[in-house]
Design a protein around this motif. Sequence first.
Motif, short mmCIF file in Angstrom:
data_model
loop_
_atom_site.label_atom_id
_atom_site.label_comp_id
_atom_site.label_asym_id
_atom_site.label_seq_id
_atom_site.Cartn_x
_atom_site.Cartn_y
_atom_site.Cartn_z
N ARG A 16 40.11 -115.64 101.06
CA ARG A 16 40.12 -114.57 100.06
C ARG A 16 40.23 -113.19 100.69
N ARG A 129 42.54 -105.42 91.14
CA ARG A 129 41.77 -105.22 92.38
C ARG A 129 40.54 -106.13 92.40
N ALA A 130 39.94 -106.36 91.25
CA ALA A 130 38.78 -107.25 91.19
C ALA A 130 39.18 -108.69 91.50
N HIS A 133 39.60 -108.91 95.35
CA HIS A 133 38.41 -108.69 96.20
C HIS A 133 37.94 -109.98 96.88
N PRO A 134 37.62 -109.93 98.22
CA PRO A 134 37.46 -108.74 99.07
C PRO A 134 38.73 -108.33 99.80
N HIS A 141 47.96 -111.61 93.38
CA HIS A 141 46.90 -111.15 92.49
C HIS A 141 47.49 -110.54 91.21
#
Length: 298
Positions: A16, A129-130, A133-134, A141
Amino acid sequence: MIVNRKHEWELHCHSRFSDGQLTCPDLFALAVTNGVRHLALTDHDTATGYRAAVENNWVPAELALYPAAELSCVWKGRTIHMVGLGIDAYSERWLSIESDYVDRRENRFLRILVVLRKAGFELNEERIRAIAHPGPPARPHVAAYLVETEQAKTTAHLYKRWLGQGKIGDVKNQWPELAEATQWILDCGGLPVLAHPHRYDLTWTKTREMLDDFCAAGGQGIEIACVGLDPEKRKFLSNQAQERHLYASGGSDFHSPNTPWLKLGTYPEWPKDLPKVSDWLRNRMATMKALESNATSR
């Protein structure tokens, strides 16, 4: 037909911290379950996951973890991926390279949002962006968000129509040139490996040209034990590697447990007539540990 089999060495996989779906602890646990004993974490353009794993003691006792990254670069206008194995992931030089890629990836992400919004998609930057993450936000995404919000049925359709190579969402001209990325890996003590060369849709003549430029820049390895490589192309690449005295590398390019045709630690046999990059990597890490030990004892 080339048969895939389980291996103790996995030299191409993602967490991730880039576009993989598993956390590092879950990835390492799966590796051990699958019989992997040596793993290079090759997240895109970063070794953040490697450092986090070492610093947080995420690595199981049964697994040897090696520093690595898969760098994006450009050869004659085409996006190429290059794995850097055995890099010094804590050196100032490597950290500056990572910082450079962070800026490049951020600019690329913002440009992707612009072109897709112009195409009519509604995009919530904070939510994307969530999802990322990370790691930094990227095309996978964005695709996940568009499926989540029912603006597309599948990520496969999105890549075929909007995000795949040559489509409007394939923003790529900000990457460094192949020769530059190769030198960056060498600067950090790593071994540059050309990743999945069969995926670039190149003729055999163009593949030879790419390999010529790669070797001239200091490239030293090529992925041949990788999934999806047909027997004829594998023989061709093996011959090219032998002529150029390149190391053979391999791995699954694992991203997600939801892709059953890509299993962590499962890929074709290593070519028997080529030196293995795993031998180089084992020696490299032994040298690094010896240097660290000597520095500590002073």
